[in-house]
Enzyme design. Structure first.
Site, PDB file in Angstrom:
ATOM      1  N   GLU A  13       0.793  -1.200   0.047  1.00  0.00           N
ATOM      2  CA  GLU A  13      -0.186   0.001  -0.032  1.00  0.00           C
ATOM      3  C   GLU A  13       0.890   1.308  -0.026  1.00  0.00           C
ATOM      4  O   GLU A  13       0.412   2.214  -0.571  1.00  0.00           O
ATOM      5  CB  GLU A  13      -1.063   0.170   1.307  1.00  0.00           C
ATOM      6  CG  GLU A  13      -2.160  -1.204   1.083  1.00  0.00           C
ATOM      7  CD  GLU A  13      -3.017  -1.348   2.302  1.00  0.00           C
ATOM      8  OE1 GLU A  13      -3.969  -1.733   2.108  1.00  0.00           O
ATOM      9  OE2 GLU A  13      -2.359  -1.312   3.439  1.00  0.00           O
ATOM     10  N   GLY A  79     -12.274  -4.158   1.352  1.00  0.00           N
ATOM     11  CA  GLY A  79     -13.456  -4.700   0.781  1.00  0.00           C
ATOM     12  C   GLY A  79     -14.809  -4.103   0.508  1.00  0.00           C
ATOM     13  O   GLY A  79     -15.063  -3.184   1.476  1.00  0.00           O
ATOM     14  N   MET A 173      -9.305  -3.222   7.990  1.00  0.00           N
ATOM     15  CA  MET A 173      -8.988  -3.705   9.228  1.00  0.00           C
ATOM     16  C   MET A 173      -8.018  -2.788   9.972  1.00  0.00           C
ATOM     17  O   MET A 173      -7.406  -3.182  11.024  1.00  0.00           O
ATOM     18  CB  MET A 173      -7.776  -5.175   9.007  1.00  0.00           C
ATOM     19  CG  MET A 173      -8.821  -6.208   8.263  1.00  0.00           C
ATOM     20  SD  MET A 173      -7.770  -7.682   8.056  1.00  0.00           S
ATOM     21  CE  MET A 173      -7.483  -8.216   9.500  1.00  0.00           C
ATOM     22  N   GLU A 174      -8.128  -1.454   9.671  1.00  0.00           N
ATOM     23  CA  GLU A 174      -7.363  -0.412  10.169  1.00  0.00           C
ATOM     24  C   GLU A 174      -7.887   0.890  10.400  1.00  0.00           C
ATOM     25  O   GLU A 174      -7.379   1.751  11.378  1.00  0.00           O
ATOM     26  CB  GLU A 174      -5.759  -0.126   9.454  1.00  0.00           C
ATOM     27  CG  GLU A 174      -4.884  -1.356   9.517  1.00  0.00           C
ATOM     28  CD  GLU A 174      -5.354  -2.333   8.187  1.00  0.00           C
ATOM     29  OE1 GLU A 174      -5.865  -1.960   7.262  1.00  0.00           O
ATOM     30  OE2 GLU A 174      -4.914  -3.607   8.314  1.00  0.00           O
ATOM     31  N   ASP A 197     -11.732  -6.054  -3.279  1.00  0.00           N
ATOM     32  CA  ASP A 197     -12.484  -7.303  -3.327  1.00  0.00           C
ATOM     33  C   ASP A 197     -13.738  -7.068  -2.767  1.00  0.00           C
ATOM     34  O   ASP A 197     -14.077  -5.960  -2.282  1.00  0.00           O
ATOM     35  CB  ASP A 197     -11.814  -8.486  -2.574  1.00  0.00           C
ATOM     36  CG  ASP A 197     -11.655  -8.081  -0.933  1.00  0.00           C
ATOM     37  OD1 ASP A 197     -10.682  -7.650  -0.870  1.00  0.00           O
ATOM     38  OD2 ASP A 197     -12.696  -8.016  -0.200  1.00  0.00           O
TER      39      ASP A 197
HETATM   40  O1  OS5 Z   1      -4.544  -4.780   5.879  1.00  0.00           O
HETATM   41  C1  OS5 Z   1      -5.445  -5.881   5.704  1.00  0.00           C
HETATM   42  C2  OS5 Z   1      -7.006  -5.187   5.473  1.00  0.00           C
HETATM   43  N1  OS5 Z   1      -6.799  -4.634   4.217  1.00  0.00           N
HETATM   44  C3  OS5 Z   1      -7.936  -4.263   3.693  1.00  0.00           C
HETATM   45  C4  OS5 Z   1      -9.055  -5.331   3.175  1.00  0.00           C
HETATM   46  C5  OS5 Z   1      -9.995  -5.971   3.741  1.00  0.00           C
HETATM   47  N2  OS5 Z   1     -10.041  -6.084   5.051  1.00  0.00           N
HETATM   48  C6  OS5 Z   1     -10.872  -7.080   5.433  1.00  0.00           C
HETATM   49  N3  OS5 Z   1     -11.742  -7.811   4.642  1.00  0.00           N
HETATM   50  C7  OS5 Z   1     -11.632  -7.605   3.492  1.00  0.00           C
HETATM   51  N4  OS5 Z   1     -12.368  -8.570   2.747  1.00  0.00           N
HETATM   52  C8  OS5 Z   1     -10.487  -6.825   2.943  1.00  0.00           C
HETATM   53  N5  OS5 Z   1     -10.290  -6.451   1.642  1.00  0.00           N
HETATM   54  C9  OS5 Z   1      -9.389  -5.499   1.932  1.00  0.00           C
HETATM   55  C10 OS5 Z   1      -6.061  -5.691   3.433  1.00  0.00           C
HETATM   56  C11 OS5 Z   1      -5.548  -6.377   4.468  1.00  0.00           C
HETATM   57  C12 OS5 Z   1      -6.185  -7.822   4.423  1.00  0.00           C
HETATM   58  S1  OS5 Z   1      -5.317  -9.172   5.310  1.00  0.00           S
HETATM   59  C13 OS5 Z   1      -4.126  -9.589   3.997  1.00  0.00           C
HETATM   60  C14 OS5 Z   1      -3.184 -10.956   4.357  1.00  0.00           C
HETATM   61  C15 OS5 Z   1      -2.251 -11.069   3.150  1.00  0.00           C
HETATM   62  C16 OS5 Z   1      -1.313 -11.942   3.400  1.00  0.00           C
HETATM   63  N6  OS5 Z   1      -0.881 -12.547   4.569  1.00  0.00           N
HETATM   64  N7  OS5 Z   1       0.096 -13.420   4.190  1.00  0.00           N
HETATM   65  N8  OS5 Z   1       0.350 -13.462   2.948  1.00  0.00           N
HETATM   66  C17 OS5 Z   1      -0.358 -12.509   2.520  1.00  0.00           C
HETATM   67  C18 OS5 Z   1       1.245 -14.289   2.574  1.00  0.00           C
HETATM   68  C19 OS5 Z   1       2.550 -14.105   3.328  1.00  0.00           C
HETATM   69  C20 OS5 Z   1       3.030 -15.033   3.636  1.00  0.00           C
HETATM   70  C21 OS5 Z   1       4.327 -15.061   4.747  1.00  0.00           C
HETATM   71  C22 OS5 Z   1       4.902 -14.036   4.716  1.00  0.00           C
HETATM   72  C23 OS5 Z   1       4.366 -12.799   4.236  1.00  0.00           C
HETATM   73  C24 OS5 Z   1       3.288 -12.857   3.482  1.00  0.00           C
END
Ligand code: OS5
Length: 231
Positions: A13, A79, A173-174, A197
């Protein structure tokens, strides 16, 4: 003189923002990295907090109290709930709530704890500037309610609860935790998101597909807003 705090939650971001600015000074503090920038005479500190309300609150408070920022701008993805919001579309929050804050067992409404309020507002002045920038650049931007919680929402049931309980247009989420910190510390707050999404059963897949492009949409619009602020 204004010192801007610019926040995201994920590295993706703030990446397009860091790519836009030159001569970035790196400062490590409290297990996080802060990027200090001077942009056409404007002091800015950029950081991503890591995911969720706790990390976002820590970063917002640090940007204000340690780095002396007096205005906070957040850019990222969300989202979509409002059916008018398609993937890639922009939303600015005029108010935010915490959809997972629940002491209803004591007769309180969802999202409320004593001493707080269900909704926290953002800066009307910054939102007005952002809407002017949108008109000048022919961008479609919705102003509405964003619901925040420590959950990646990926079900129609949870999405429907958040829509009916808070009349939210988007979720993430923030944002609400950042807005609560800014409100408490009397710092104007601006929360911008682009849809990645629609928080349904396809959310995980769509998020992976559209995180980068939507984060870029949000960051590019934020840069136009910053350009207007410095004039
Ligand atoms: O910051 C979180 C909230 N953001 C907005 C968002 C959201 N929040 C809630 N529900 C939804 N449907 C949403 N859509 C957009 C985005 C973000 C969501 S949590 C993303 C997790 C992504 C992730 N985690 N692990 N990896 C990717 C892979 C990984 C594995 C190991 C090390 C590093 C990365």
């Amino acid at each position: 003189m204004t010192k801007l705090a610019i926040m995201g939650a994920m590295e993706e971001e703030i990446e397009p923002l860091l790519a836009h600015f030159e001569n970035v000074q790196v400062v490590e503090f409290a297990k996080n990295t802060y990027y200090e920038v001077q942009y056409n005479g404007l002091d800015m500190v950029i950081a991503y907090s890591k995911i969720g309300k706790v990390f976002a609150s820590l970063t917002a408070a640090t940007l204000i109290e340690k780095f002396g920022c007096d205005t906070l701008l957040f850019s990222g993805v969300a989202g979509g709930i409002n059916p008018d919001l398609k993937i890639g579309d922009l939303i600015i929050a005029n108010k935010l709530c915490q959809h997972d804050l629940d002491i209803t067992a004591f007769g309180h409404p969802n999202g409320y704890v004593p001493g707080g309020a269900v909704f926290v507002e953002t800066s009307k002045e910054l939102n007005t500037i952002a809407k002017e920038v949108a008109i000048e650049n022919n961008l479609k931007v919705i102003e509405g309610t964003i619901a925040t919680g420590d959950q990646f929402v990926h079900s129609n049931e949870r999405k429907a609860f958040i829509e009916t309980t808070f009349q939210a247009d988007a979720l993430e989420m923030e944002g609400a935790s950042v807005a609560v910190v800014c409100d408490a510390l009397n710092v104007p707050c601006f929360i911008l998101r682009a849809i990645s999404d629609t928080a349904d059963m396809d959310a995980g897949f769509d998020f992976d597909e559209f995180l980068k492009s939507s984060a870029k949409n949000s960051a590019e619009y934020l840069i136009k807003i910053i350009d207007k602020l410095k004039k």
